[in-house]
Design a protein around this motif. Structure first.
Motif, PDB file in Angstrom:
ATOM      1  N   PHE A   2      -3.651  75.847  14.728  1.00  0.00           N
ATOM      2  CA  PHE A   2      -2.326  75.033  14.532  1.00  0.00           C
ATOM      3  C   PHE A   2      -2.540  73.741  14.640  1.00  0.00           C
ATOM      4  O   PHE A   2      -3.505  73.146  15.154  1.00  0.00           O
ATOM      5  CB  PHE A   2      -1.320  75.557  15.480  1.00  0.00           C
ATOM      6  CG  PHE A   2      -0.931  77.069  15.533  1.00  0.00           C
ATOM      7  CD1 PHE A   2       0.038  77.527  14.861  1.00  0.00           C
ATOM      8  CD2 PHE A   2      -2.076  77.990  16.205  1.00  0.00           C
ATOM      9  CE1 PHE A   2       0.239  78.828  14.743  1.00  0.00           C
ATOM     10  CE2 PHE A   2      -1.687  79.178  16.256  1.00  0.00           C
ATOM     11  CZ  PHE A   2      -0.320  79.697  15.465  1.00  0.00           C
ATOM     12  N   LYS A  53      -1.667  69.738  15.236  1.00  0.00           N
ATOM     13  CA  LYS A  53      -1.120  69.205  16.605  1.00  0.00           C
ATOM     14  C   LYS A  53       0.527  69.268  16.727  1.00  0.00           C
ATOM     15  O   LYS A  53       1.083  69.534  17.436  1.00  0.00           O
ATOM     16  CB  LYS A  53      -1.558  67.547  16.483  1.00  0.00           C
ATOM     17  CG  LYS A  53      -1.024  66.805  17.825  1.00  0.00           C
ATOM     18  CD  LYS A  53      -1.573  65.348  17.545  1.00  0.00           C
ATOM     19  CE  LYS A  53      -0.691  64.684  16.407  1.00  0.00           C
ATOM     20  NZ  LYS A  53      -0.752  63.202  16.313  1.00  0.00           N
ATOM     21  N   ALA A  95       2.692  71.354  14.975  1.00  0.00           N
ATOM     22  CA  ALA A  95       2.893  72.608  15.414  1.00  0.00           C
ATOM     23  C   ALA A  95       2.758  73.140  16.870  1.00  0.00           C
ATOM     24  O   ALA A  95       3.776  73.689  17.448  1.00  0.00           O
ATOM     25  CB  ALA A  95       2.144  73.920  14.742  1.00  0.00           C
ATOM     26  N   LEU A  96       1.573  72.831  17.523  1.00  0.00           N
ATOM     27  CA  LEU A  96       1.732  72.944  18.943  1.00  0.00           C
ATOM     28  C   LEU A  96       2.698  72.274  19.698  1.00  0.00           C
ATOM     29  O   LEU A  96       3.348  72.851  20.666  1.00  0.00           O
ATOM     30  CB  LEU A  96       0.144  72.432  19.158  1.00  0.00           C
ATOM     31  CG  LEU A  96      -0.910  73.294  18.902  1.00  0.00           C
ATOM     32  CD1 LEU A  96      -2.273  72.567  19.444  1.00  0.00           C
ATOM     33  CD2 LEU A  96      -0.957  74.533  19.567  1.00  0.00           C
ATOM     34  N   ILE A  97       2.976  70.804  19.457  1.00  0.00           N
ATOM     35  CA  ILE A  97       3.942  70.222  20.343  1.00  0.00           C
ATOM     36  C   ILE A  97       5.262  70.655  19.898  1.00  0.00           C
ATOM     37  O   ILE A  97       6.153  70.771  20.849  1.00  0.00           O
ATOM     38  CB  ILE A  97       3.807  68.700  19.903  1.00  0.00           C
ATOM     39  CG1 ILE A  97       2.695  68.189  20.321  1.00  0.00           C
ATOM     40  CG2 ILE A  97       4.987  67.976  20.443  1.00  0.00           C
ATOM     41  CD1 ILE A  97       2.245  66.809  19.923  1.00  0.00           C
ATOM     42  N   SER A 108       6.251  73.756  19.270  1.00  0.00           N
ATOM     43  CA  SER A 108       6.343  75.305  19.447  1.00  0.00           C
ATOM     44  C   SER A 108       7.187  75.099  20.932  1.00  0.00           C
ATOM     45  O   SER A 108       7.771  76.182  21.043  1.00  0.00           O
ATOM     46  CB  SER A 108       5.096  75.860  19.703  1.00  0.00           C
ATOM     47  OG  SER A 108       4.556  75.120  20.966  1.00  0.00           O
ATOM     48  N   ASP A 109       7.307  74.133  21.594  1.00  0.00           N
ATOM     49  CA  ASP A 109       7.929  73.992  22.956  1.00  0.00           C
ATOM     50  C   ASP A 109       9.624  73.676  22.432  1.00  0.00           C
ATOM     51  O   ASP A 109      10.352  73.622  23.553  1.00  0.00           O
ATOM     52  CB  ASP A 109       7.244  72.866  23.450  1.00  0.00           C
ATOM     53  CG  ASP A 109       7.505  73.021  25.052  1.00  0.00           C
ATOM     54  OD1 ASP A 109       7.460  74.153  25.431  1.00  0.00           O
ATOM     55  OD2 ASP A 109       7.368  72.024  25.445  1.00  0.00           O
ATOM     56  N   LYS A 110       9.940  73.253  21.587  1.00  0.00           N
ATOM     57  CA  LYS A 110      11.308  72.699  21.181  1.00  0.00           C
ATOM     58  C   LYS A 110      11.918  73.840  20.393  1.00  0.00           C
ATOM     59  O   LYS A 110      11.602  73.994  19.149  1.00  0.00           O
ATOM     60  CB  LYS A 110      11.153  71.346  20.532  1.00  0.00           C
ATOM     61  CG  LYS A 110      10.458  70.521  21.488  1.00  0.00           C
ATOM     62  CD  LYS A 110      10.487  68.837  21.038  1.00  0.00           C
ATOM     63  CE  LYS A 110       9.747  67.941  21.888  1.00  0.00           C
ATOM     64  NZ  LYS A 110       8.460  68.448  22.530  1.00  0.00           N
ATOM     65  N   ARG A 111      12.979  74.052  20.753  1.00  0.00           N
ATOM     66  CA  ARG A 111      13.957  74.851  19.858  1.00  0.00           C
ATOM     67  C   ARG A 111      14.679  74.095  18.835  1.00  0.00           C
ATOM     68  O   ARG A 111      15.228  73.121  19.381  1.00  0.00           O
ATOM     69  CB  ARG A 111      14.755  75.915  20.780  1.00  0.00           C
ATOM     70  CG  ARG A 111      14.093  77.067  21.320  1.00  0.00           C
ATOM     71  CD  ARG A 111      13.857  78.350  20.467  1.00  0.00           C
ATOM     72  NE  ARG A 111      12.873  79.170  21.069  1.00  0.00           N
ATOM     73  CZ  ARG A 111      13.122  80.105  21.649  1.00  0.00           C
ATOM     74  NH1 ARG A 111      14.523  80.234  21.960  1.00  0.00           N
ATOM     75  NH2 ARG A 111      12.297  80.914  22.215  1.00  0.00           N
TER      76      ARG A 111
END
Lengths: 405, 405
Positions: B394, B396, B398-400, B402-405
């Motif tokens: 993934f 950077k 996408a990783l960050i 992923s935490d935010k809806r």
């Protein structure tokens, strides 16, 4: 003849179980296979009640952000000495890019871990880091480590510090065997003394023909680690030094029933940091995974298994450091994680688990320089609700981009 | 007494196996738990040789791209009639946003599936779609389906077409029970005839106190589907109509050893599309998952299990449509997938598997309008190398994110 044998078994079983037990079993509705697993394998726990389940959160690292023309990757586990945190990692000068094995030369790397040295950085607060410089350079010309040293793992043992790392001798091509080298120091900041021989080498080889495609390799059973001994990760368990590593067989596994998985985890145990490291007779101890990440947990050892193999993206646990069982399925785990493992070297029988570490972001088309990133998790058994979220979703761009390296 | 019994068993086993086999077993090194699973559970196959392993690729759908102020989600499985493909989906007017259960009123939706109707679109080439309009509207005021109808599943049966879908009666709050409603038509384009009663309802309830936090609910064992019967998915198997659905117990599961998983899959079987749909006595048949996605595969039924539960992100298979076993761990599976299942209704014993479908991209802060997307895969057993890639990485962002809806 067979019928008579089965009749005897049935008689024996009937007398053991008693007829009432057998009758009872017939009367009740058998749970579905899924419900049976839920009760037995998952202990009737949803992920939010499972101490081995956690989500992962990611943040850029101040001081180690992406840098044009530089590869920083493969963070070691984090070492804490007094009030300072240390991380060791692979560093490559990529100002001329990476050119593949065929075109690489003495100064141009084949890939983002070729012509590498091991650097280190320190932090007081775990968020802001400062690169301190070189820890382990490549070895002298003609030695086992003259082409590249990378993917360090660190060990603190009886007041001294040991770095273990992959080492490659020139020329480097796709099927060059790596070995595990070691250097030691009185301080985590060095100076480091190079051990003149590898501490771990590959097992006996199979035979193969040609380089591509990999599936055309002729299988000849070699040891499970006959090609790769990679990614050393150090723990102290049962009073001994446990060196876990990624292994890869020379031949293509999977075509014969008894061959080994393509990516697996091996274990070699030593009483001294200088070895000898004796490979465990039950190797491989993990059947999946890429970089190898473990930590003492309660009376045993936990493992984060990622990226490759039938059991990728799981957390596993073993009572003995050898026999691992799947304990949770996780989503988006850190790539090549170097966790902070507070009790990695204390020979604990009450392992506390992990809450953060450093992973890398691998190169991709639009960001060709691998770099380090911080991850947070809760694998301590405290069941921090913040990290129990499931149904982790991805943006449209993340989905489309996942396809593109 | 026990010793004598064991002695008898040993005698019987010895005569069955022969002494040489027993001696051999004792002399060999026991494989590690991981290697035992590799040989037994994974049949000594790496994912690229596993017919149940596939990666997923995503592309925007022409004609159904994200549209400001509109929610399109929960694609049905794809129906093909003559040379036309049909997809049915949830559609909500979001021009005033979504406001949560407390603030929702007769014209403002609580969420992206409230005040929904079921729309449909068609395609000839599977890439370019045209929304054709309304298929199923909400029911008349005072009826079981007067607030919202959504998450359709489609069935073709004896020359007619049937849509099954969740239905909610006003007022809609967090713990309002859904039921499964049905409408039928002579053509996939309608007109649709509304069946006046639900075809599936929730099981008996537990008791709960308060709405939040969910963990404070007092557990009282209700049926596994005592709160939710969601996401109907239709197959014909063993000559009967199989309605699979997502289920959720009223109380909080996981605290008592015998309670049900929070998210599971139920099965109800009928001989007529009008029912009665009889819930399977071995329910739940899946212990994990969110939206329910299945297809006939070889002589049994395969399932894609995503998002929630201890076995999320797996492909499972059952010989009988009831007892599912894990067959592969997958990464980044489609969210709320509606696959094209060519033999969903043919009562096949040689299921061909799936290669594409439509999933949704759920709402998130910076793109609040759920919309549909195309996915491609290879779950046909042909082992298309293109879809066997592992180590999916993934960016950077996408990783960050992923935490935010």
């Amino acid at each position: 003849m067979m019928n008579i044998k089965f009749y005897v078994i049935t008689l024996v079983l009937t007398s053991l179980l008693g007829t009432s037990a057998i009758a009872k079993q017939e009367n009740s509705i058998k749970p579905s296979a899924a419900m049976k697993r839920y009760q037995e394998m998952w202990e009737s726990k949803n992920p939010y009640d499972n101490e081995f389940y956690s989500s992962f959160r990611y943040k850029p690292l101040k001081g180690l952000e992406m840098e044009e023309g530089v590869s920083r990757r493969d963070a070691s586990q984090i070492l804490k000495v007094a009030d300072t945190y240390y991380v060791y990692y692979t560093k490559v000068d990529m100002k001329n890019g990476v050119v593949g094995y065929a075109k690489a030369d003495a100064t141009t790397p084949a890939n983002t871990w070729d012509l590498a040295d091991i650097f280190y950085a320190t932090s007081k607060d775990t968020y802001t880091w400062k690169e301190q410089g070189l820890a382990i350079p490549r070895g002298p010309k003609g030695e086992f480590d003259d082409r590249s040293v990378f993917t360090p793992g660190v060990l603190a043992w009886q007041g001294k510090y040991y770095l273990y790392y992959q080492a490659v001798k020139a020329p480097y091509n796709q099927r060059t065997k790596n070995v595990i080298g070691m250097s030691w120091a009185d301080s985590p900041e060095g100076p480091w003394h190079r051990h003149p021989e590898p501490v771990l080498t590959s097992g006996k080889s199979g035979v193969w023909q040609g380089e591509k495609p990999i599936r055309s390799l002729i299988e000849k059973e070699g040891d499970f680690d006959s090609l790769k001994v990679h990614d050393p990760f150090l723990l102290v368990f049962n009073g001994k030094i446990h060196l876990y590593y990624k292994a890869h067989p020379m031949g293509l596994s999977g075509q014969l029933k008894l061959t080994y998985p393509d990516f697996s985890g091996g274990l070699a145990i030593a009483e001294s940091p200088f070895g000898p490291f004796i490979k465990h007779p039950q190797n491989p101890v993990l059947n999946s995974g890429h970089e190898v990440v473990l930590w003492p947990y309660k009376s045993g050892v936990a493992a984060l298994v990622t990226a490759n193999g039938p059991e990728k993206n799981t957390i596993q646990w073993s009572p003995d450091g050898v026999n691992f069982e799947i304990k949770a399925h996780v989503v988006l785990p850190p790539d090549a994680a170097g966790p902070y493992v507070p009790d990695a070297y204390t020979d604990t029988k009450d392992g506390q688990g992990i809450t953060w570490g450093i992973s890398h972001i691998a190169q991709r088309k639009n960001q060709p320089w691998p770099h380090l990133m911080r991850f947070q998790t809760d694998l301590t058994g405290t069941n921090n609700r913040k990290f129990k979220r499931e149904n982790i979703r991805f943006s449209k761009d993340a989905l489309i981009q996942s396809d593109k390296r």
